[in-house]
Scaffold this motif. Sequence first.
Motif, PDB file in Angstrom:
ATOM      1  N   LEU A  11      74.707  60.098  36.558  1.00 50.52           N
ATOM      2  CA  LEU A  11      73.649  60.935  35.987  1.00 50.52           C
ATOM      3  C   LEU A  11      73.705  60.902  34.464  1.00 50.52           C
ATOM      4  N   GLN A  14      72.257  57.684  33.069  1.00 54.37           N
ATOM      5  CA  GLN A  14      70.794  57.643  33.138  1.00 54.37           C
ATOM      6  C   GLN A  14      70.162  58.531  32.067  1.00 54.37           C
ATOM      7  N   LEU A  15      70.741  59.689  31.828  1.00 47.91           N
ATOM      8  CA  LEU A  15      70.210  60.574  30.792  1.00 47.91           C
ATOM      9  C   LEU A  15      70.358  59.950  29.407  1.00 47.91           C
ATOM     10  N   PRO A 201      70.503  61.431  43.271  1.00 50.93           N
ATOM     11  CA  PRO A 201      70.591  61.327  41.806  1.00 50.93           C
ATOM     12  C   PRO A 201      69.238  61.170  41.127  1.00 50.93           C
ATOM     13  N   ASP A 202      68.318  60.447  41.746  1.00 49.95           N
ATOM     14  CA  ASP A 202      67.017  60.234  41.117  1.00 49.95           C
ATOM     15  C   ASP A 202      66.217  61.531  41.037  1.00 49.95           C
ATOM     16  N   LEU A 205      67.755  63.704  38.393  1.00 50.23           N
ATOM     17  CA  LEU A 205      67.416  63.170  37.080  1.00 50.23           C
ATOM     18  C   LEU A 205      66.006  63.582  36.665  1.00 50.23           C
ATOM     19  N   ARG A 206      65.040  63.508  37.573  1.00 52.43           N
ATOM     20  CA  ARG A 206      63.663  63.881  37.249  1.00 52.43           C
ATOM     21  C   ARG A 206      63.581  65.347  36.823  1.00 52.43           C
ATOM     22  N   LEU A 209      65.064  65.657  33.294  1.00 55.27           N
ATOM     23  CA  LEU A 209      64.190  65.056  32.277  1.00 55.27           C
ATOM     24  C   LEU A 209      62.965  65.929  32.037  1.00 55.27           C
TER      25      LEU A 209
END
Length: 226
Positions: A11, A14-15, A201-202, A205-206, A209
Motif C-alpha cells: 500500500l 502504491q501511495l 489492496p486496490d 488504495l482508492r 487516494l
Amino acid sequence: MCHGGWCFDQLAEQLRRHHHRVLPLTLTGIAERGHLRHLLVNLDTHIQDLTAVLEAENIRDAVLVGHSYGGMVITGAADRAPDRVDSLVYVDAMVPGHGDSCFDLVSDRERQWYLDVVDTGDAVRPLPFFDPRSTPHPLASLLQPLKLTTDLAHIRRRTYVYAAGWETPSPFTTVYQRLRGETGWATHAVDGGHNLMRDAPDALLRILLDLADPELLRDNTSSNIR
C-alpha cells in the motif's frame, strides 16, 4: 497486532507512486522491534512511538491510518499531538473513547485469544494464519485504558473502512453500523477479510487516494466496494 510496518509495504509503495509521503510504523516490542518487549510496553508506549515520529519528521496535517489494534494508537496520537494530525482512517479497527481498552472493545472470541499468552505471560501469541514474520504482542497494550484529554473535535476528517468478508462474525460490525449513522464520518464496506491491506489492496488504495484529494472528497459518505 503482532505485525510490523512491513504489512503496509504494498500500500505504501502504491501511495508513493501517487506522490504521497508514507511512513509505515512498527510499534515497540513487535516484529523487528520484538527485542524491546522486555521493557514495560503498553498502549502509552505505542502512542508515543507515533507521536515521536510526527515530531521528529516535523509532520503537519497527517493522515493517520490504523488497522485493527492500530485504531487505539491513532486515536491516542490525535489527542496528544492535535497540531500535527488532520485526519484519521480506521481500517477494520477499534474506535475507542476515553477509558476504553482494546480488551473492552472486542468480542469474547478475541478475548480468549488475548489470554493465550507466551510462557513469560507478557505477550499474546500470533495466530497460525498470520504472516510468518509476526511475533508475540505485548499484553499490557491491550489491557491499558486509553486516556483522552479532548473530544478530538480538531480532527477534520474521520473515515471507517469495514471488512465485510470475515469468515467468522466480525467484532467490528457494531461499530461500523453505529458510525454509518453518525455525522462527521465517512464509512466504507469492502469485500475482504480483516487484513484489507492484503485482501483488498486496490479498494483500500482508492479510498485513501480519494481522501487525500480535496476535489474527490465527500463528507458523510458511505460506500460498498466489491
